[in-house]
Design an enzyme around this catalytic site. Structure first.
Site, short mmCIF file in Angstrom:
data_model
loop_
_atom_site.label_atom_id
_atom_site.label_comp_id
_atom_site.label_asym_id
_atom_site.label_seq_id
_atom_site.Cartn_x
_atom_site.Cartn_y
_atom_site.Cartn_z
N HIS A 171 -9.69 0.88 4.20
CA HIS A 171 -8.44 0.43 3.57
C HIS A 171 -7.26 0.58 4.53
CE1 HIS A 171 -9.46 0.85 -1.03
NE2 HIS A 171 -10.18 -0.07 -0.41
N PHE A 230 -5.68 9.10 -3.37
CA PHE A 230 -4.44 8.63 -4.01
C PHE A 230 -4.11 7.29 -3.40
CE2 PHE A 230 -0.01 7.61 -3.96
CZ PHE A 230 0.54 8.11 -5.12
N GLU A 231 -3.92 6.29 -4.24
CA GLU A 231 -3.43 5.01 -3.74
C GLU A 231 -2.63 4.36 -4.85
OE1 GLU A 231 -6.79 3.09 -0.79
OE2 GLU A 231 -7.12 2.77 -2.92
N ILE A 232 -1.47 3.82 -4.49
CA ILE A 232 -0.79 2.87 -5.37
C ILE A 232 -0.70 1.62 -4.53
CG2 ILE A 232 1.33 2.28 -6.60
CD1 ILE A 232 1.81 5.26 -7.07
N TYR A 269 0.84 -1.20 0.00
CA TYR A 269 0.00 0.00 0.00
C TYR A 269 0.87 1.25 0.00
CZ TYR A 269 -3.98 3.00 1.05
OH TYR A 269 -4.97 3.96 0.96
#
Ligand SMILES: Nc1nc2c(ncn2[C@@H]2O[C@H](COP(=O)(O)OP(=O)(O)OP(=O)(O)O)[C@@H](O)[C@H]2O)c(=O)[nH]1
Ligand SMILES: *[C@@H]1O[C@H](CO)[C@@H](O)[C@H](O)[C@H]1NC(C)=O
Ligand SMILES: *[C@@H]1O[C@H](CO)[C@@H](O)[C@H](O)[C@H]1NC(C)=O
Ligand SMILES: [Mg+2]
Length: 378
Positions: A314, A277-279, A220
């Site tokens: 999350h 924003f998530e990668i 994450y």
């Protein structure tokens, strides 16, 4: 308090035994020989060690495809979000993707119009796929007590809670929490980068963040972390504790509880990673631990009786079921989603040719949780 600490102790030891038979997460399984370079001294958060130069493709108009990750962008938007998402996508293309050529997946609760699709496809030469969300994954389940849900929405409107009266917003939070990674268009991918309308990308991203995730066994990645509104998640933490107590084996050794709680897990400090924003690793959400976790939360009805956000859901999932080193702060990615921004500092600002003013940076503002991330490594 004692009870929770004790429970966590048991959890950790049980997990050590179980981890060899089932979960991959929480265990460094694929850190390559270069990993040592990244991880740095134990007393420093991993992000303090910059991404090695080998990862940078600075002067190449199109990066040599010697190594590419199994990854995609994901945009959940309405037809009416066209101009906002074009603005975000243009920046993604210019700052990163025209060089790295990753595909896009657009998702919507209703079909995208032809005109929407044409405008989007015109912005890139990479593959763009457009999907519709299955009805049940978007709408309020029939077993939700509508009277109770309405009452709670009315109370939130009265109390001025942002999006407190909105059902679509709740559908969106639930979908992002537990369904997007199961969408058929995402099945073929391992990593994703979530992009929302009207965000800003301040710096050139001259390396492939997906490869960094992959090589370092990260699950994450975030740029901004902050406190959640208590009134939207009144019973979330009680529910989380109840899940942990009945499923101790899922909690990772060396987890990031230190980010979520100031008293060893007794109470939630409201810190979460800002999920616009998530990668991240889709297989992590697909894991048994997170799947069971989402199912358990969903059964409580809190997405509708309260207004549980996908960001705390999350964040709690990542913090408990992954190792803290597997949660990455993308310190070098300059990013803004109104009203906060992360602007890379010092050399990173120059290296990325960033156009944000470094003095306008959320990292250690009073409402930021980055100090709680940092303290886990010191
Ligand atoms: N298809 C679809 N997408 C939605 C809907 N509501 C929100 N989204 C998308 O879900 C994501 C989050 O919604 P936002 O409205 O940005 O929520 P937010 O970021 O909490 O709040 P803002 O401050 O308004 O940006 C964005 O990518 C939206 O485009 C909806 O009803 N349908
Ligand atoms: C797509 O590729 C063509 C041919 O290589 C090029 O002329 C065009 O500028 C590219 N468009 C984008 C948006 O990258
Ligand atoms: C990409 O990842 C997904 C999910 O793990 C997997 O099913 C798929 O086979 C992978 N594709 C490639 C080309 O490795
Ligand atoms: Mg938004």
């Amino acid at each position: 308090m004692r009870y929770i600490l004790l429970a966590l102790g048991v959890i950790i030891s049980i997990h050590y035994i179980l981890s060899f038979t089932h979960e991959e997460y929480g265990r460094a399984t694929s850190i390559s020989t270069i990993a040592g370079q990244f991880t740095g001294p134990k007393s420093n958060p991993p992000y303090k060690t910059p991404v090695p130069d080998e990862y940078y493709k600075v002067d190449e108009p199109i990066a040599l495809q010697d190594r590419k990750s199994n990854a995609t962008f994901v945009m959940l938007v309405r037809n009416s979000d066209l101009s906002g998402i074009m603005s975000s996508m243009k920046q993604i293309e210019d700052r990163f993707n025209k060089k790295f050529q990753y595909p896009y997946v657009f998702l919507n609760d209703e079909p995208f119009t032809e005109s929407f699709k044409e405008h989007i496809q015109a912005l890139t030469n990479t593959t763009v796929e457009f999907g519709v969300i299955p009805h049940d994954q978007w709408h309020q389940p029939s077993w939700i007590d509508e009277e109770r849900a309405t009452k709670s929405r009315d109370e939130m409107v009265r109390d001025g809670v942002i999006y407190g009266g909105s059902v679509p917003y709740r559908n969106m939070c639930r979908f992002n929490s537990g369904f997007f990674y199961r969408h058929e268009l995402l099945q073929k991918y391992r990593y994703y980068w979530r992009v929302e309308p009207d965000v800003k990308l301040f710096c050139d991203v001259d390396y492939d963040p997906f490869l960094v995730m992959q090589d370092q066994n990260k699950v994450y990645g975030f740029t901004i972390s902050l406190f959640e509104y208590q009134s939207t998640i009144q019973t979330l933490w009680t529910t989380v504790k109840s899940f942990i107590n009945s499923n101790p084996g899922f909690v990772s050794p060396d987890n990031a509880m230190g980010f979520l709680s100031d008293d060893g897990g007794e109470s939630y400090n409201l810190c979460h990673f800002w999920s616009n924003f998530e990668i991240a690793d889709l297989d992590f959400w697909r894991s048994e631990a997170y799947s069971k976790f989402f199912e358990f939360l969903d059964e409580q009805g809190g997405f509708y009786y309260e207004r549980w956000g996908d960001a705390p859901v999350h964040s709690i999932g990542a913090a408990l079921f992954a190792k803290k080193e597997q949660i990455h702060f993308f310190n070098d990615i300059g990013y803004r989603h109104e009203p906060f921004q992360h602007c890379p500092q010092g050399e990173l600002n120059t290296k990325g040719k960033c156009w944000c003013d470094p003095s306008q940076n959320f990292d250690y503002e009073w409402y930021s949780c980055l100090n709680k991330y940092d303290r886990m490594f010191s």
